[in-house]
Design a protein around this motif. Structure first.
Motif, PDB file in Angstrom:
ATOM      1  N   THR A   1       3.410   7.258 -15.832  1.00 38.61           N
ATOM      2  CA  THR A   1       2.953   6.013 -15.232  1.00 38.61           C
ATOM      3  C   THR A   1       2.107   6.371 -14.029  1.00 38.61           C
TER       4      THR A   1
ATOM      5  N   GLN B   1       2.622   7.461 -22.372  1.00 35.92           N
ATOM      6  CA  GLN B   1       3.864   7.983 -22.951  1.00 35.92           C
ATOM      7  C   GLN B   1       4.556   8.856 -21.916  1.00 35.92           C
ATOM      8  N   ARG B   2       5.659   8.430 -21.380  1.00 34.46           N
ATOM      9  CA  ARG B   2       6.453   9.106 -20.343  1.00 34.46           C
ATOM     10  C   ARG B   2       5.751   9.229 -19.004  1.00 34.46           C
TER      11      ARG B   2
ATOM     12  N   LYS C   1      -1.121  -0.562 -11.902  1.00 36.07           N
ATOM     13  CA  LYS C   1      -0.177   0.279 -12.648  1.00 36.07           C
ATOM     14  C   LYS C   1      -0.684   0.423 -14.075  1.00 36.07           C
ATOM     15  N   ARG C   2      -0.490   1.615 -14.611  1.00 35.17           N
ATOM     16  CA  ARG C   2      -0.801   1.823 -16.017  1.00 35.17           C
ATOM     17  C   ARG C   2       0.207   2.800 -16.585  1.00 35.17           C
ATOM     18  N   GLN C   3       0.667   2.487 -17.779  1.00 32.47           N
ATOM     19  CA  GLN C   3       1.708   3.332 -18.380  1.00 32.47           C
ATOM     20  C   GLN C   3       1.197   4.006 -19.627  1.00 32.47           C
TER      21      GLN C   3
ATOM     22  N   ASN D   1      13.228  12.394 -13.096  1.00 34.03           N
ATOM     23  CA  ASN D   1      11.873  11.871 -13.003  1.00 34.03           C
ATOM     24  C   ASN D   1      11.106  12.619 -11.905  1.00 34.03           C
TER      25      ASN D   1
ATOM     26  N   GLN E   1       3.934   9.324 -12.113  1.00 35.91           N
ATOM     27  CA  GLN E   1       5.361   9.418 -12.371  1.00 35.91           C
ATOM     28  C   GLN E   1       5.571   9.942 -13.789  1.00 35.91           C
TER      29      GLN E   1
END
Lengths: 113, 114
Positions: free
Chosen positions: A63, A60-61, A56-58, A18, A76
């Motif tokens: 964040t 695809q792969r 926080k917001r996510q 990561n 991230q």
């Protein structure tokens, strides 16, 4: 390809690990933030955005984390891949409600095979 | 798929020449921007336009002018090119609603002034 920034901070990450890329922003009143990815020889490409009412917001792969207390953003990337190698920079509006943005100078991500 | 195109990827000009950089977007965006990008300095705004025939100076407008005669096209003009204008030039566009709108970028024009 061209070099976007010869003196950028560089993050080297093993493929599959990561990645965490950080950005400090300047305006405590900023209400919107964007992360861009710029590959060598190309224009910046939108990755993900976040509004100040979120922590926080996510995607695809990816964040994005927002810490308003210390005016800090992080991006991230999970399971980093060779195609993730690029310069990443954050952007915030010059002022609330404006069309204009301040762009960070960026961090170069190198993915090691 | 949204698209911002720039007329040239690479351009080599001589000092004193007049240089035109063209940008076209197909997203019907109100706002268009011209930036230059130099190592260690990030993106710096030269000019932006929020409507046809409207323009506003950015942070580094000296030595540049712009033209927006049609909504989809935004031109950057170097009236008399100088070596310190050697740079990567990026065009971008965004929707007209203020705040919270990402800018879509073109591929860039690498200009070298000899």
């Amino acid at each position: 390809g061209e070099s976007v920034g010869l003196h950028l901070p560089t993050l080297s990450v093993q493929e599959g690990d990561n990645s965490i890329i950080n950005c400090a922003y300047s305006n405590s009143a900023s209400d919107y933030f964007i992360w861009y990815k710029q590959e060598s020889g190309k224009g910046p490409q939108f990755i993900i955005d976040i509004r100040s009412n979120m922590d926080k917001r996510q995607g695809q792969r990816v964040t994005v984390l927002l810490n308003k207390t210390v005016k800090h953003l992080s991006l991230q990337i999970a399971a980093t891949q060779p195609g993730d190698s690029a310069v990443y920079f954050c952007a915030e509006p010059v002022a609330s409600g404006t069309y204009k943005y301040i762009f960070g100078t960026g961090t170069r991500l190198k993915v090691l095979a | 798929d949204v698209k911002v195109t720039q007329s040239s990827r690479y351009l080599v000009k001589r000092t004193g020449e007049k240089v035109f950089l063209e940008c076209v977007q197909d997203m019907d965006h109100e706002n268009m921007f011209w930036y230059r990008q130099d190592p260690g300095l990030g993106l710096r705004l030269i000019y932006f336009s929020y409507d046809v025939k409207m323009k506003e100076k950015g942070d580094i407008p000296e030595g540049y002018s712009v033209s927006r005669e049609k909504k989809e096209r935004f031109s950057l003009i170097l009236e008399s090119a100088s070596t310190n204008q050697t740079s990567m030039y990026l065009c971008a566009s965004s929707r007209g609603t203020p705040g919270g709108n990402e800018q879509f970028f073109g591929p860039g024009t690498r200009l070298t002034v000899l």
